[in-house]
Write a protein that holds these residues in place. Structure first.
Motif, PDB file in Angstrom:
ATOM      1  N   ALA A  43      30.432  24.486  51.459  1.00 29.11           N
ATOM      2  CA  ALA A  43      29.103  24.986  51.760  1.00 29.11           C
ATOM      3  C   ALA A  43      29.657  26.114  53.507  1.00 29.11           C
ATOM      4  O   ALA A  43      28.462  26.747  53.854  1.00 29.11           O
ATOM      5  CB  ALA A  43      28.111  23.783  52.522  1.00 29.11           C
ATOM      6  N   GLU A  44      30.610  25.822  54.283  1.00 31.46           N
ATOM      7  CA  GLU A  44      30.361  27.259  55.272  1.00 31.46           C
ATOM      8  C   GLU A  44      30.710  28.412  54.702  1.00 31.46           C
ATOM      9  O   GLU A  44      30.129  29.060  55.687  1.00 31.46           O
ATOM     10  CB  GLU A  44      31.839  26.251  55.932  1.00 31.46           C
ATOM     11  N   ALA A  45      31.336  28.926  53.735  1.00 28.67           N
ATOM     12  CA  ALA A  45      31.652  29.548  53.117  1.00 28.67           C
ATOM     13  C   ALA A  45      30.592  30.349  52.977  1.00 28.67           C
ATOM     14  O   ALA A  45      30.235  31.335  52.906  1.00 28.67           O
ATOM     15  CB  ALA A  45      32.846  29.804  51.575  1.00 28.67           C
ATOM     16  N   TYR A  52      35.223  36.347  50.053  1.00 26.22           N
ATOM     17  CA  TYR A  52      36.929  35.574  49.880  1.00 26.22           C
ATOM     18  C   TYR A  52      37.092  34.341  49.834  1.00 26.22           C
ATOM     19  O   TYR A  52      37.462  34.304  48.784  1.00 26.22           O
ATOM     20  CB  TYR A  52      37.876  36.399  50.862  1.00 26.22           C
ATOM     21  N   ALA A  53      36.826  32.986  50.397  1.00 28.26           N
ATOM     22  CA  ALA A  53      36.655  31.620  50.200  1.00 28.26           C
ATOM     23  C   ALA A  53      36.012  31.389  49.616  1.00 28.26           C
ATOM     24  O   ALA A  53      36.091  30.505  48.314  1.00 28.26           O
ATOM     25  CB  ALA A  53      36.131  30.771  51.772  1.00 28.26           C
ATOM     26  N   LEU A  54      34.729  32.553  48.219  1.00 28.74           N
ATOM     27  CA  LEU A  54      34.527  32.429  47.339  1.00 28.74           C
ATOM     28  C   LEU A  54      34.919  33.364  46.013  1.00 28.74           C
ATOM     29  O   LEU A  54      34.040  32.748  45.559  1.00 28.74           O
ATOM     30  CB  LEU A  54      32.404  32.517  47.884  1.00 28.74           C
ATOM     31  N   GLU A  55      35.881  32.954  46.321  1.00 25.95           N
ATOM     32  CA  GLU A  55      35.831  34.734  44.957  1.00 25.95           C
ATOM     33  C   GLU A  55      36.138  33.821  43.993  1.00 25.95           C
ATOM     34  O   GLU A  55      36.194  33.529  42.602  1.00 25.95           O
ATOM     35  CB  GLU A  55      37.324  34.993  45.489  1.00 25.95           C
ATOM     36  N   GLN A  81      33.331  38.315  35.251  1.00 21.32           N
ATOM     37  CA  GLN A  81      34.195  37.835  36.923  1.00 21.32           C
ATOM     38  C   GLN A  81      33.560  39.326  37.786  1.00 21.32           C
ATOM     39  O   GLN A  81      33.517  39.335  39.349  1.00 21.32           O
ATOM     40  CB  GLN A  81      35.506  37.905  36.070  1.00 21.32           C
ATOM     41  N   LYS A  82      33.763  41.154  37.213  1.00 22.44           N
ATOM     42  CA  LYS A  82      33.603  41.997  37.736  1.00 22.44           C
ATOM     43  C   LYS A  82      32.182  42.059  38.628  1.00 22.44           C
ATOM     44  O   LYS A  82      31.945  42.005  39.815  1.00 22.44           O
ATOM     45  CB  LYS A  82      33.952  43.249  36.792  1.00 22.44           C
ATOM     46  N   GLY A  83      31.480  41.572  37.543  1.00 19.39           N
ATOM     47  CA  GLY A  83      29.868  42.068  39.015  1.00 19.39           C
ATOM     48  C   GLY A  83      29.800  40.999  39.237  1.00 19.39           C
ATOM     49  O   GLY A  83      28.735  41.223  40.432  1.00 19.39           O
ATOM     50  N   THR A  84      30.154  39.284  39.377  1.00 15.17           N
ATOM     51  CA  THR A  84      30.081  38.060  40.237  1.00 15.17           C
ATOM     52  C   THR A  84      31.034  39.179  41.413  1.00 15.17           C
ATOM     53  O   THR A  84      30.276  38.845  42.469  1.00 15.17           O
ATOM     54  CB  THR A  84      30.985  36.797  40.021  1.00 15.17           C
ATOM     55  N   TRP A  85      31.770  39.472  41.730  1.00 14.64           N
ATOM     56  CA  TRP A  85      32.805  39.905  42.645  1.00 14.64           C
ATOM     57  C   TRP A  85      31.826  40.584  43.752  1.00 14.64           C
ATOM     58  O   TRP A  85      32.140  40.662  44.359  1.00 14.64           O
ATOM     59  CB  TRP A  85      34.562  40.221  42.273  1.00 14.64           C
ATOM     60  N   TRP A  91      26.514  40.871  49.063  1.00 12.32           N
ATOM     61  CA  TRP A  91      26.174  39.805  49.507  1.00 12.32           C
ATOM     62  C   TRP A  91      26.738  39.711  50.711  1.00 12.32           C
ATOM     63  O   TRP A  91      25.971  39.455  51.716  1.00 12.32           O
ATOM     64  CB  TRP A  91      26.101  38.595  49.062  1.00 12.32           C
ATOM     65  N   ALA A  92      28.035  39.877  50.593  1.00 13.54           N
ATOM     66  CA  ALA A  92      28.142  40.222  52.708  1.00 13.54           C
ATOM     67  C   ALA A  92      28.195  41.019  53.374  1.00 13.54           C
ATOM     68  O   ALA A  92      29.105  40.301  54.539  1.00 13.54           O
ATOM     69  CB  ALA A  92      29.803  39.110  51.509  1.00 13.54           C
ATOM     70  N   GLY A  93      28.372  42.225  52.874  1.00 12.51           N
ATOM     71  CA  GLY A  93      28.617  43.101  53.141  1.00 12.51           C
ATOM     72  C   GLY A  93      29.745  43.941  53.251  1.00 12.51           C
ATOM     73  O   GLY A  93      29.616  44.386  53.974  1.00 12.51           O
ATOM     74  N   ILE A  94      30.919  43.958  52.312  1.00 12.14           N
ATOM     75  CA  ILE A  94      31.737  44.259  51.864  1.00 12.14           C
ATOM     76  C   ILE A  94      31.713  46.138  51.202  1.00 12.14           C
ATOM     77  O   ILE A  94      31.362  45.326  49.968  1.00 12.14           O
ATOM     78  CB  ILE A  94      32.541  43.184  51.843  1.00 12.14           C
ATOM     79  N   ASN A  95      32.004  46.385  51.568  1.00 14.33           N
ATOM     80  CA  ASN A  95      31.824  47.985  50.403  1.00 14.33           C
ATOM     81  C   ASN A  95      33.598  47.342  49.925  1.00 14.33           C
ATOM     82  O   ASN A  95      34.209  47.234  50.490  1.00 14.33           O
ATOM     83  CB  ASN A  95      32.091  49.003  51.078  1.00 14.33           C
ATOM     84  N   PRO A  96      33.911  47.902  48.531  1.00 12.04           N
ATOM     85  CA  PRO A  96      34.446  48.875  47.579  1.00 12.04           C
ATOM     86  C   PRO A  96      35.591  48.513  49.077  1.00 12.04           C
ATOM     87  O   PRO A  96      37.357  48.389  48.369  1.00 12.04           O
ATOM     88  CB  PRO A  96      34.180  49.835  46.611  1.00 12.04           C
TER      89      PRO A  96
END
Length: 200
Positions: A43-45, A52-55, A81-85, A91-96
């Protein structure tokens, strides 16, 4: 953070933990639907958008977690897996490019620890010298005249030199090269974005 915001965060965290615990317990005899640390960490993640805590949601083994994530956030997660990540990063605003930097950042430190565990003694100044050379453009390890060389294309550092113990550092060097290359790509990407913003 204001008390109101803190309260809202707690409510969202509590609600998410309860939904996750209840869904994991559904249909499983003897499993309590009351949340414990594991559910609160999930929940916190989610609340803090810590991708990364939800990877682990991308490994294909936690369909319940994926469903709860989608229910709470409104973000659909693909089957792959790739699509989920990719969806989690967006969602988290992290670009590749940032992801590549994040993933390579700690590898050199892990290599240092590995060498220490094997009782390979390397001075801080040797690490610093290598780091500086890699930043200067020494980014390729080649075999030249029977020696393993760290090179920038025109000059090289002999990693096979007798008594130098540099051959032990190949894993560390590769990790640092990967990190510096990822960092360069990120900075180049950011510079291009800024140029496009100015032109718009």
């Amino acid at each position: 953070m204001s008390q109101a915001n803190q309260a809202a965060l707690t409510i969202t965290l509590e609600a998410t933990a309860r939904i996750y615990a209840a869904n994991l317990a559904k249909g499983r005899v003897g499993v309590s639907p009351e949340p414990v640390d594991y559910h609160y960490r999930f929940a916190e993640a989610v609340v803090l958008k810590n991708a990364y805590a939800l990877e682990h949601l991308a490994n294909g083994l936690n369909e319940t977690g994926k469903k709860v994530f989608s229910k709470v956030t409104g973000i659909a997660l693909p089957r792959t897996q790739k699509g989920t990540w990719s969806a989690l990063m967006m969602w988290a605003g992290i670009n590749p490019l940032q992801d590549a930097v994040n993933r390579t950042a700690g590898q050199a430190e892990r290599e240092k620890r590995f060498l220490k565990e094997r009782d390979v003694l390397v001075s801080d100044s040797s690490y610093q010298e290598l780091d500086d050379k890699i930043k200067e453009g020494f980014r390729e390890i080649k075999s030249i005249a029977g020696n393993r060389m760290l090179t920038n294309g025109t000059m090289g550092i002999n990693l096979s030199k007798r008594g130098s113990a540099m051959h032990h550092l190949v894993g560390y060097i590769n990790a640092r090269i990967n990190y510096e290359n990822a960092l360069d790509a990120l900075e180049s990407g950011n510079a291009q974005e800024q140029e496009l913003s100015k032109a718009a």
